[in-house]
Write a protein that holds these residues in place. Structure first.
Motif, PDB file in Angstrom:
ATOM      1  N   MET A  60      34.901  -1.177  21.373  1.00 51.74           N
ATOM      2  CA  MET A  60      34.008   0.152  21.615  1.00 51.74           C
ATOM      3  C   MET A  60      34.133   0.738  23.054  1.00 51.74           C
ATOM      4  O   MET A  60      34.119   1.932  23.309  1.00 51.74           O
ATOM      5  N   LEU A  61      34.423  -0.342  23.924  1.00 50.68           N
ATOM      6  CA  LEU A  61      34.698   0.306  25.242  1.00 50.68           C
ATOM      7  C   LEU A  61      36.109   1.045  25.095  1.00 50.68           C
ATOM      8  O   LEU A  61      36.199   2.006  25.839  1.00 50.68           O
ATOM      9  N   ASP A  62      36.918   0.434  24.798  1.00 47.65           N
ATOM     10  CA  ASP A  62      38.348   1.375  24.678  1.00 47.65           C
ATOM     11  C   ASP A  62      38.245   2.509  23.878  1.00 47.65           C
ATOM     12  O   ASP A  62      38.576   3.690  24.466  1.00 47.65           O
ATOM     13  N   ALA A  63      37.337   2.559  22.558  1.00 46.76           N
ATOM     14  CA  ALA A  63      37.333   3.918  21.959  1.00 46.76           C
ATOM     15  C   ALA A  63      36.765   4.798  22.767  1.00 46.76           C
ATOM     16  O   ALA A  63      37.059   6.013  22.543  1.00 46.76           O
ATOM     17  N   ALA A  64      35.559   4.403  23.524  1.00 45.97           N
ATOM     18  CA  ALA A  64      34.847   5.355  24.470  1.00 45.97           C
ATOM     19  C   ALA A  64      35.604   5.988  25.503  1.00 45.97           C
ATOM     20  O   ALA A  64      35.819   7.196  25.729  1.00 45.97           O
ATOM     21  N   MET A  65      36.459   5.154  26.281  1.00 45.64           N
ATOM     22  CA  MET A  65      37.297   5.563  27.214  1.00 45.64           C
ATOM     23  C   MET A  65      38.519   6.499  26.721  1.00 45.64           C
ATOM     24  O   MET A  65      38.567   7.445  27.616  1.00 45.64           O
ATOM     25  N   TYR A  66      39.031   6.208  25.634  1.00 43.68           N
ATOM     26  CA  TYR A  66      39.993   7.091  24.954  1.00 43.68           C
ATOM     27  C   TYR A  66      39.612   8.209  24.562  1.00 43.68           C
ATOM     28  O   TYR A  66      40.237   9.242  25.119  1.00 43.68           O
ATOM     29  N   VAL A  67      38.397   8.423  24.018  1.00 40.86           N
ATOM     30  CA  VAL A  67      37.773   9.631  23.737  1.00 40.86           C
ATOM     31  C   VAL A  67      37.571  10.615  25.052  1.00 40.86           C
ATOM     32  O   VAL A  67      37.917  11.756  24.920  1.00 40.86           O
ATOM     33  N   LEU A  68      37.397   9.831  26.161  1.00 39.44           N
ATOM     34  CA  LEU A  68      36.781  10.400  27.229  1.00 39.44           C
ATOM     35  C   LEU A  68      37.907  10.800  28.318  1.00 39.44           C
ATOM     36  O   LEU A  68      37.790  11.574  29.014  1.00 39.44           O
ATOM     37  N   GLY A  69      39.120  10.388  27.811  1.00 41.22           N
ATOM     38  CA  GLY A  69      40.235  10.830  28.500  1.00 41.22           C
ATOM     39  C   GLY A  69      40.411   9.739  29.769  1.00 41.22           C
ATOM     40  O   GLY A  69      41.175   9.993  30.629  1.00 41.22           O
ATOM     41  N   PHE A  70      39.819   8.548  29.576  1.00 41.54           N
ATOM     42  CA  PHE A  70      39.916   7.364  30.676  1.00 41.54           C
ATOM     43  C   PHE A  70      39.801   7.756  31.982  1.00 41.54           C
ATOM     44  O   PHE A  70      40.285   7.864  32.875  1.00 41.54           O
ATOM     45  N   PRO A  71      38.027   8.385  32.112  1.00 37.92           N
ATOM     46  CA  PRO A  71      37.678   8.838  33.488  1.00 37.92           C
ATOM     47  C   PRO A  71      37.564   7.483  34.592  1.00 37.92           C
ATOM     48  O   PRO A  71      37.647   6.335  34.069  1.00 37.92           O
ATOM     49  N   GLN A  72      37.440   7.705  35.590  1.00 36.19           N
ATOM     50  CA  GLN A  72      37.697   6.810  36.728  1.00 36.19           C
ATOM     51  C   GLN A  72      36.075   6.151  36.689  1.00 36.19           C
ATOM     52  O   GLN A  72      35.257   6.939  36.824  1.00 36.19           O
ATOM     53  N   VAL A  73      35.936   5.160  36.591  1.00 40.59           N
ATOM     54  CA  VAL A  73      34.734   4.366  36.845  1.00 40.59           C
ATOM     55  C   VAL A  73      34.457   3.687  38.269  1.00 40.59           C
ATOM     56  O   VAL A  73      35.383   3.145  38.918  1.00 40.59           O
ATOM     57  N   THR A  74      33.349   4.229  38.906  1.00 39.15           N
ATOM     58  CA  THR A  74      33.118   3.923  40.263  1.00 39.15           C
ATOM     59  C   THR A  74      32.157   2.753  40.461  1.00 39.15           C
ATOM     60  O   THR A  74      32.368   2.150  41.648  1.00 39.15           O
ATOM     61  N   ARG A  75      31.275   2.411  39.552  1.00 35.02           N
ATOM     62  CA  ARG A  75      30.211   1.352  39.822  1.00 35.02           C
ATOM     63  C   ARG A  75      30.087   0.799  38.355  1.00 35.02           C
ATOM     64  O   ARG A  75      29.831   1.494  37.485  1.00 35.02           O
ATOM     65  N   VAL A  76      29.514  -0.541  38.392  1.00 36.90           N
ATOM     66  CA  VAL A  76      29.205  -1.211  37.189  1.00 36.90           C
ATOM     67  C   VAL A  76      28.228  -2.202  37.342  1.00 36.90           C
ATOM     68  O   VAL A  76      28.148  -2.847  38.477  1.00 36.90           O
ATOM     69  N   SER A  77      27.118  -2.162  36.693  1.00 34.79           N
ATOM     70  CA  SER A  77      25.966  -3.265  36.448  1.00 34.79           C
ATOM     71  C   SER A  77      25.935  -3.591  35.134  1.00 34.79           C
ATOM     72  O   SER A  77      26.283  -2.976  34.175  1.00 34.79           O
ATOM     73  N   ALA A  78      25.308  -4.704  35.218  1.00 35.03           N
ATOM     74  CA  ALA A  78      25.498  -5.418  33.729  1.00 35.03           C
ATOM     75  C   ALA A  78      24.387  -6.599  33.646  1.00 35.03           C
ATOM     76  O   ALA A  78      24.023  -7.008  34.838  1.00 35.03           O
ATOM     77  N   HIS A  79      23.744  -6.830  32.711  1.00 32.52           N
ATOM     78  CA  HIS A  79      23.075  -8.145  32.295  1.00 32.52           C
ATOM     79  C   HIS A  79      23.426  -8.854  31.060  1.00 32.52           C
ATOM     80  O   HIS A  79      23.798  -8.074  30.130  1.00 32.52           O
ATOM     81  N   GLN A  80      23.583 -10.109  31.319  1.00 33.26           N
ATOM     82  CA  GLN A  80      23.859 -10.854  30.010  1.00 33.26           C
ATOM     83  C   GLN A  80      23.013 -11.897  29.587  1.00 33.26           C
ATOM     84  O   GLN A  80      22.088 -12.370  30.463  1.00 33.26           O
ATOM     85  N   PHE A  81      22.941 -12.218  28.484  1.00 27.18           N
ATOM     86  CA  PHE A  81      21.804 -13.171  27.892  1.00 27.18           C
ATOM     87  C   PHE A  81      22.646 -14.348  27.087  1.00 27.18           C
ATOM     88  O   PHE A  81      23.339 -13.844  26.310  1.00 27.18           O
ATOM     89  N   CYS A  82      22.038 -15.424  26.845  1.00 31.27           N
ATOM     90  CA  CYS A  82      22.330 -16.564  25.994  1.00 31.27           C
ATOM     91  C   CYS A  82      21.094 -17.018  25.577  1.00 31.27           C
ATOM     92  O   CYS A  82      20.358 -18.216  26.078  1.00 31.27           O
ATOM     93  N   LYS A  83      20.358 -16.538  24.516  1.00 33.03           N
ATOM     94  CA  LYS A  83      19.298 -16.922  24.137  1.00 33.03           C
ATOM     95  C   LYS A  83      19.136 -17.550  22.730  1.00 33.03           C
ATOM     96  O   LYS A  83      18.154 -18.080  22.144  1.00 33.03           O
ATOM     97  N   ILE A  84      20.321 -17.311  21.806  1.00 32.05           N
ATOM     98  CA  ILE A  84      20.358 -17.543  20.528  1.00 32.05           C
ATOM     99  C   ILE A  84      21.241 -18.410  20.050  1.00 32.05           C
ATOM    100  O   ILE A  84      21.373 -19.405  19.346  1.00 32.05           O
ATOM    101  N   GLY A  85      22.522 -18.046  20.545  1.00 33.12           N
ATOM    102  CA  GLY A  85      23.722 -18.824  20.238  1.00 33.12           C
ATOM    103  C   GLY A  85      23.642 -20.415  20.495  1.00 33.12           C
ATOM    104  O   GLY A  85      24.341 -21.095  19.809  1.00 33.12           O
ATOM    105  N   ASN A  86      22.859 -20.669  21.668  1.00 31.00           N
ATOM    106  CA  ASN A  86      23.051 -21.904  22.008  1.00 31.00           C
ATOM    107  C   ASN A  86      21.804 -22.903  21.325  1.00 31.00           C
ATOM    108  O   ASN A  86      21.337 -23.908  21.794  1.00 31.00           O
ATOM    109  N   ARG A  87      21.132 -22.238  20.501  1.00 33.47           N
ATOM    110  CA  ARG A  87      19.991 -22.643  19.680  1.00 33.47           C
ATOM    111  C   ARG A  87      19.967 -22.803  18.061  1.00 33.47           C
ATOM    112  O   ARG A  87      19.910 -23.702  17.606  1.00 33.47           O
ATOM    113  N   LYS A  88      20.645 -21.796  17.517  1.00 33.04           N
ATOM    114  CA  LYS A  88      20.847 -21.408  16.209  1.00 33.04           C
ATOM    115  C   LYS A  88      22.306 -22.077  15.821  1.00 33.04           C
ATOM    116  O   LYS A  88      23.049 -22.417  16.945  1.00 33.04           O
TER     117      LYS A  88
END
Length: 352
Positions: free
Chosen positions: A191-219
């Motif tokens: 979906m990242l590629d699809a979004a960037m493709y539709v937008l014409g691959f704009p320049q990205v200047t800054r990235v912030s992110a949060h990740q979690f592992c709350k379920i896969g290591n228990r179920k």
């Protein structure tokens, strides 16, 4: 760059990796064309390679890629192996003078992806990645509409690749060392590629992110079978914001396991100053006095995305004009994936 096929004979195709996507996508597509012929499959497990060859009417199966290249001399190669092997196997194919279709992600790291793109350019060969969602007719339509200004300035894009409990119970999808990550590098990247493709691959200047592992290591069980939670070393969800040079933002949400009502969500929404759009199926709309006004709508999303992606690759090799997800675009996507993981792991934004 011009690419010319061998007009006197069908192009010879080999597949590296005898897994599910190799059979259901790559082998299935090549079998529909008279101008290519499947000559070999390579897999480290001889029994699996032999069974794959028998099911798909492939003459020979190998466990050694060097032997395959020496004996078969293929023109095209599909790389369908686990992520950590992509870089070396793409470079090997290019060194043997082959055009290459590689499954996503391009590689494990941006330097690897850049080296692959540069090697293809030096060799004068087609290197394409199977970011198949961008090959939906819906993507082509919205890309043209956005470029023509139908939405006005697009300032917020939301890409979602979510599963409620869709941890793959096969392969190495839960092993970070072999896979490079979890849902971001597996489904979020689409979906990242699809979004960037539709937008014409704009320049990205800054990235912030949060990740979690709350379920896969228990179920240990979900929609796609069972897994061993004690071996689960990837994120099971990640949420990122990409700041674009023009002032807009692209938000990405992705998960293997997340407590949401939907079983699965794979879509992108675009919010512009004049109108908004949803990607699958393509739908453009605006507000008219408090009522939703549809400006354009497809009834069904294009279901031939894998077919379209493979066709674009082979057509390009044959010298026809066709748009592929090439090495340079693959490198850009790999950079963004790496930046999201870095931001999530370090707990601070990454400037590009």
């Amino acid at each position: 760059m011009e690419f010319t096929a061998h007009a006197s004979r069908p192009l010879r195709v080999a597949i590296i990796g005898a897994g599910q996507v190799a059979e259901k996508v790559h082998a299935a597509y090549y079998a529909t064309r008279r101008d290519v012929t499947l000559v070999a499959v390579v897999d480290k497990e001889a029994e699996r390679a032999d069974a794959f060859a028998a099911r798909n009417n492939i003459a020979r199966a190998y466990t050694d890629a060097d032997e395959m290249y020496r004996l078969e001399q293929p023109d095209l190669v599909s790389i369908c192996s686990p992520n950590r092997f992509h870089s070396a196997q793409v470079l090997q194919a290019l060194q043997h003078g082959c055009h290459v279709m590689c499954e996503k992600p391009p590689a494990m790291t941006p330097p690897e992806a850049l080296a692959m793109a540069e090697a293809a350019e030096r060799a004068g060969k087609v290197l394409a990645y199977d970011f198949h969602h961008r090959f939906a007719e819906d993507c082509r339509i919205l890309r043209e509409k956005v470029a023509a200004g139908a939405l006005g300035e697009v300032y917020v894009t939301q890409a979602r690749a979510l599963r409620r409990c869709g941890v793959p119970g096969w392969g190495v999808f839960i092993d970070k060392e072999q896979q490079g990550g979890g849902p971001l590098i597996d489904i979020g990247i689409h979906m990242l590629d699809a979004a960037m493709y539709v937008l014409g691959f704009p320049q990205v200047t800054r990235v912030s992110a949060h990740q979690f592992c709350k379920i896969g290591n228990r179920k240990n069980r979900g929609l796609f079978g069972e897994w061993q939670p004690e071996k689960y070393t990837v994120e099971d969800s990640l949420f990122a914001t990409l700041e674009l040079a023009g002032g807009g933002i692209l938000r990405l949400e992705t998960s293997f396991a997340l407590n949401i009502p939907e079983e699965s969500v794979m879509n992108v929404q675009f919010c512009g100053a004049d109108a908004g759009a949803t990607l699958f199926p393509a739908h453009i709309y605006t507000d008219d006095g408090g009522k939703l006004l549809t400006l354009y709508q497809r009834q069904e999303a294009d279901s031939q995305r894998h077919h379209n992606s493979m066709k674009a690759f082979v057509d390009r090799v044959m010298g026809q004009e066709s748009d592929v997800a090439d090495g340079r675009q693959g490198y850009r996507i790999q950079q963004l994936v790496a930046a999201m993981y870095q931001a999530a792991e370090q707990g601070e934004s990454v400037t590009l």
